[in-house]
Design an enzyme around this catalytic site. Structure first.
Site, PDB file in Angstrom:
ATOM      1  N   PRO A   1       7.006   1.482   5.132  1.00 29.06           N
ATOM      2  CA  PRO A   1       5.866   1.323   4.220  1.00 29.06           C
ATOM      3  C   PRO A   1       5.251   2.628   3.701  1.00 29.06           C
ATOM      4  CG  PRO A   1       5.249   0.782   6.474  1.00 29.06           C
ATOM      5  CD  PRO A   1       6.721   0.990   6.487  1.00 29.06           C
TER       6      PRO A   1
ATOM      7  N   TYR B   1      -3.280  10.381   3.607  1.00 30.89           N
ATOM      8  CA  TYR B   1      -2.074  10.380   4.443  1.00 30.89           C
ATOM      9  C   TYR B   1      -2.190  11.596   5.355  1.00 30.89           C
ATOM     10  CZ  TYR B   1       0.296   7.075   1.262  1.00 30.89           C
ATOM     11  OH  TYR B   1       0.656   5.976   0.522  1.00 30.89           O
TER      12      TYR B   1
ATOM     13  N   LYS C   1       6.477   1.390  -1.475  1.00 30.00           N
ATOM     14  CA  LYS C   1       7.453   1.047  -2.508  1.00 30.00           C
ATOM     15  C   LYS C   1       7.947  -0.399  -2.470  1.00 30.00           C
ATOM     16  CE  LYS C   1       7.381   4.708  -4.687  1.00 30.00           C
ATOM     17  NZ  LYS C   1       6.618   4.622  -5.907  1.00 30.00           N
TER      18      LYS C   1
ATOM     19  N   HIS D   1      -6.290   4.356  -8.917  1.00 29.00           N
ATOM     20  CA  HIS D   1      -6.314   5.592  -8.122  1.00 29.00           C
ATOM     21  C   HIS D   1      -5.513   6.680  -8.819  1.00 29.00           C
ATOM     22  CE1 HIS D   1      -7.725   4.300  -3.866  1.00 29.00           C
ATOM     23  NE2 HIS D   1      -8.461   3.780  -4.818  1.00 29.00           N
TER      24      HIS D   1
ATOM     25  N   TYR E   1       5.702   8.773  -6.441  1.00 29.00           N
ATOM     26  CA  TYR E   1       4.646   7.866  -5.988  1.00 29.00           C
ATOM     27  C   TYR E   1       4.245   6.888  -7.092  1.00 29.00           C
ATOM     28  CZ  TYR E   1       0.885   6.403  -2.878  1.00 29.00           C
ATOM     29  OH  TYR E   1       0.070   5.670  -2.032  1.00 29.00           O
TER      30      TYR E   1
HETATM   31  C1  PHB Z   1      -1.657  -0.354   2.146  1.00 27.61           C
HETATM   32  O1  PHB Z   1      -2.762  -0.277   1.600  1.00 27.61           O
HETATM   33  O2  PHB Z   1      -1.328  -1.346   2.797  1.00 27.61           O
HETATM   34  C2  PHB Z   1      -0.714   0.775   2.038  1.00 27.61           C
HETATM   35  C3  PHB Z   1      -1.014   1.830   1.209  1.00 27.61           C
HETATM   36  C4  PHB Z   1      -0.154   2.898   1.101  1.00 27.61           C
HETATM   37  C5  PHB Z   1       1.010   2.918   1.842  1.00 27.61           C
HETATM   38  C6  PHB Z   1       1.336   1.855   2.667  1.00 27.61           C
HETATM   39  C7  PHB Z   1       0.462   0.766   2.768  1.00 27.61           C
HETATM   40  O3  PHB Z   1       1.827   3.985   1.742  1.00 27.61           O
END
Ligand code: PHB
Ligand code: APR
Length: 386
Positions: free
Chosen positions: A289, A201, A293, A72, A381
């Site tokens: 989450p 997000y 990280k 990605h 990130y």
């Molecule tokens: C996930 O795919 O579980 C996931 C992805 C991004 C995040 C948190 C969890 O920031």
């Protein structure tokens, strides 16, 4: 029984450490309290930083990840009724991330360890670590109903947030820094193609939402819910409707195969070492989450540790081991800050004022207009090299 490095916990931290030590010619034993199936099926995160990808390749555990993982090059931020894409390679020196689930990382590492590595015992629960200040720390554990001991040159606690290794650091010498958040995540897995080819997000007046994925046919989706929420109060249709509203686009709906509520917490225990006991991964620190990280920090800790044990074996020098806690804590606090920033910028605190909502929107707007602000997000990130 005696080993050079006794590892408590067979999650990603313990398994990757055992593998890296095996490749460096350092013997180890991994004691994991749960069953193999439980460890392999436990749903966790799914985003690997570039440095984690590199570490798994160097460990010889990258073949399936390179076939099945999805690279990605950015994420989409959604706020105030609009979308903004953050382009990682353009903003963070060519680096990107890989979508490859923690369940798959764990399966690959377990298979390698059982085929080629030292002992990896499942259903072996460590009760106590003795002698951290001696040169023969000992693990007391139960396996197949029998009480056993394992004497070690060093012990590494990779036993997660609820493990026993942290207690080997005397209370008077350890400091824990903690924060809880006034919201949780409801997470689902669904047999449905992701609605978009990158992660979204979303900040919204209804609360945060995240559209992630596990593969081209499996979506991983999250909704901010109040603390104490019960997954049973969220029938599938309610979840899909809420995701559509918060993410501002229709999801591809499909059978929901897992549903659970996850608490959010930040915590760091310092130092990450006492005598011959070292802590790695969730045993030493956890992050909320948002920003993905947790797994990456665990991987970085054990890469640093494997280097330190390799140096010790090759030269007899404990210099890198002695610097382990300081080396890791610098990265840990950066990730703590970033996870806190992503969490508090994107979620709606139930007690939040309209003023605070406008501040969040202003911060997101700034990321969409300033290359510097976007680069700050992108660099954090994709993560730092280890
Ligand atoms: C996930 O795919 O579980 C996931 C992805 C991004 C995040 C948190 C969890 O920031
Ligand atoms: N004895 C043996 N094993 C134990 C004990 C014990 N007393 N206590 C805990 N364990 C095991 C758990 O069963 C678990 O498998 O230690 C393992 C710890 O694994 P994780 O919790 O996955 O922690 P870690 O390996 O540090 O990985 C961090 O996991 O939670 C995610 O967000 C986190 O993705 C990050 C990653």
């Amino acid at each position: 029984m005696h080993t050079t490095v006794g590892i408590i916990g067979g999650g990603p931290a313990g398994l990757l450490l055992a593998r890296l030590l095996h490749l460096a010619g350092v013997d180890s034993v991994v004691l994991e309290s749960r069953s193999r199936t439980y460890v392999e099926e436990r749903q966790r995160a799914g985003i690997l930083e570039q440095a984690t990808v590199d570490a798994l390749r160097a460990a010889g555990a990258g073949a399936r990840m390179d076939r099945e993982g999805l690279v990605h090059d950015g994420i989409e931020l959604r706020f105030d009724g609009r979308s903004h894409r953050v382009d990682f390679p353009a903003l963070a020196g060519g680096r990107s991330v890989m979508v490859y689930a923690q369940t798959e990382v764990v399966k690959d590492l377990v298979a390698l360890q059982l085929a080629e590595g030292g002992p990896l015992l499942f259903e072996a629960e460590v009760h106590r670590v003795e002698g951290a200040e001696t040169d023969r720390p000992t693990l007391h554990y139960t396996h197949e109903g029998r009480a056993q001991t394992l004497s070690c040159d060093y012990v590494v606690g990779c036993d997660g947030f609820h493990g026993v290794a942290r207690d080997a650091v005397p209370e008077g010498l350890r400091q824990t820094y903690e924060r809880t958040y006034p919201y949780s995540w409801l997470g689902i897995l669904a047999d449905a193609p992701p609605c978009y080819d990158e992660l979204i997000y979303a900040h919204s007046e209804r609360g945060f939402a995240l559209a992630s994925m596990r593969s081209p046919t499996v979506s991983r989706l999250y909704l901010q819910v109040p603390n104490g929420a019960d997954a049973a109060d969220w029938p599938d249709e309610r979840i899909w409707d809420e995701l559509d509203l918060r993410l501002g686009r229709p999801m591809n709906r499909g059978p929901v195969t897992a549903k659970s509520v996850l608490p959010m917490r930040s915590s760091v225990t310092e130092p990450m070492r006492h005598g011959r006991v070292l802590l790695a991964g969730d045993a030493a620190h956890i992050v909320p989450p948002t920003g993905a990280k947790g797994l990456n920090l665990a991987a970085a800790d054990v890469v640093v540790l494997a280097r330190a044990f390799t140096r010790l074996r090759e030269t007899g020098s404990t210099e890198l081991l002695d610097g382990y806690s300081d080396t890791c804590l610098r990265r840990v606090w950066r990730a703590e800050h970033f996870s806190y920033f992503m969490t508090t910028t994107l979620h709606t605190d139930p007690g939040q004022s309209a003023f605070e909502t406008r501040l969040q929107e202003s911060q997101l707007d700034r990321i969409s207009r300033s290359r510097h602000a976007a680069a700050e997000l992108a660099e954090n990130y994709v993560g730092l090299p280890i």
